[in-house]
Write a protein that holds these residues in place. Sequence first.
Motif, short mmCIF file in Angstrom:
data_model
loop_
_atom_site.label_atom_id
_atom_site.label_comp_id
_atom_site.label_asym_id
_atom_site.label_seq_id
_atom_site.Cartn_x
_atom_site.Cartn_y
_atom_site.Cartn_z
N ILE A 158 -2.62 36.21 11.30
CA ILE A 158 -1.32 35.76 11.80
C ILE A 158 -0.30 35.70 10.66
N GLU A 159 -0.75 35.29 9.49
CA GLU A 159 0.16 35.01 8.38
C GLU A 159 0.32 36.15 7.38
N ASN A 160 -0.71 36.93 7.16
CA ASN A 160 -0.68 37.98 6.13
C ASN A 160 -0.19 39.29 6.75
N THR A 161 1.07 39.59 6.52
CA THR A 161 1.66 40.79 7.13
C THR A 161 1.07 42.09 6.60
N GLU A 162 0.35 42.02 5.49
CA GLU A 162 -0.27 43.21 4.91
C GLU A 162 -1.68 43.46 5.44
N ALA A 163 -2.25 42.50 6.13
CA ALA A 163 -3.62 42.63 6.62
C ALA A 163 -3.68 43.65 7.76
N LYS A 164 -4.75 44.43 7.76
CA LYS A 164 -4.95 45.44 8.79
C LYS A 164 -5.02 44.78 10.18
N GLU A 165 -5.67 43.64 10.26
CA GLU A 165 -5.82 42.95 11.53
C GLU A 165 -4.48 42.37 12.03
N TYR A 166 -3.59 42.06 11.09
CA TYR A 166 -2.25 41.58 11.46
C TYR A 166 -1.53 42.67 12.24
N ILE A 167 -1.61 43.88 11.73
CA ILE A 167 -0.95 45.02 12.39
C ILE A 167 -1.59 45.28 13.75
N GLU A 168 -2.93 45.24 13.79
CA GLU A 168 -3.64 45.43 15.06
C GLU A 168 -3.22 44.36 16.07
N LEU A 169 -3.15 43.13 15.62
CA LEU A 169 -2.77 42.02 16.50
C LEU A 169 -1.39 42.24 17.09
N ASN A 170 -0.45 42.65 16.26
CA ASN A 170 0.91 42.88 16.75
C ASN A 170 0.99 44.04 17.72
N LEU A 171 0.29 45.12 17.43
CA LEU A 171 0.29 46.27 18.33
C LEU A 171 -0.33 45.92 19.69
N LEU A 172 -1.47 45.24 19.64
CA LEU A 172 -2.13 44.85 20.89
C LEU A 172 -1.29 43.85 21.67
N SER A 173 -0.64 42.94 20.97
CA SER A 173 0.22 41.95 21.63
C SER A 173 1.39 42.64 22.35
N ASP A 174 1.95 43.65 21.70
CA ASP A 174 3.04 44.40 22.33
C ASP A 174 2.55 45.12 23.58
N LEU A 175 1.36 45.71 23.50
CA LEU A 175 0.80 46.39 24.67
C LEU A 175 0.59 45.42 25.83
N VAL A 176 0.04 44.26 25.53
CA VAL A 176 -0.20 43.25 26.56
C VAL A 176 1.13 42.77 27.15
N ALA A 177 2.11 42.53 26.31
CA ALA A 177 3.42 42.07 26.79
C ALA A 177 4.04 43.11 27.73
N ASP A 178 3.97 44.38 27.35
CA ASP A 178 4.51 45.44 28.20
C ASP A 178 3.79 45.50 29.54
N TYR A 179 2.46 45.40 29.50
CA TYR A 179 1.67 45.43 30.73
C TYR A 179 2.00 44.25 31.63
#
Length: 153
Positions: free
Chosen positions: A25-46
Amino acid sequence: MIQTEKEYNVIVERIETLLQNTNNIENTEAKEYIELNLLSDLVADYEESTYPVKKPALPEVVKMRMAEMGLNQKRLSELLGVSTSRISEYLTGKSEPTLKVAREISIKLGIDASIVLEFSKTSASSLRNFVYFSVYLCATTNSQSCSKFALNL
């Protein structure tokens, strides 16, 4: 793009797993941070396309505001200058308020003009009524939002 409820549920589970690690959630450089944001956007759109939130109807908004302000139908009728039977008609959806009463509802109950007029972007008549109402509201009050409204026309 999520296409099925099953895909949606799997992605939501993955998001919940990713959220358990605060670094995601906090480390914008973390690979999982990017994954979390992409998945969150997909869920929000759905969710927006599958479970749209309808704009509230005037009777529900007025009833909610009445409860918040501790008003009954008699007190609301006095506040708006109309009969209690007319208030009952508004609250059951049997009739719509006149422009003058709509203005009073907007001002005295603090309800946005677009809700009072059941504004719809697809209805030219509603848009015209919204513009007339907004101009009327600006002309009859000292509202600071009038200049913002004029800029949005």
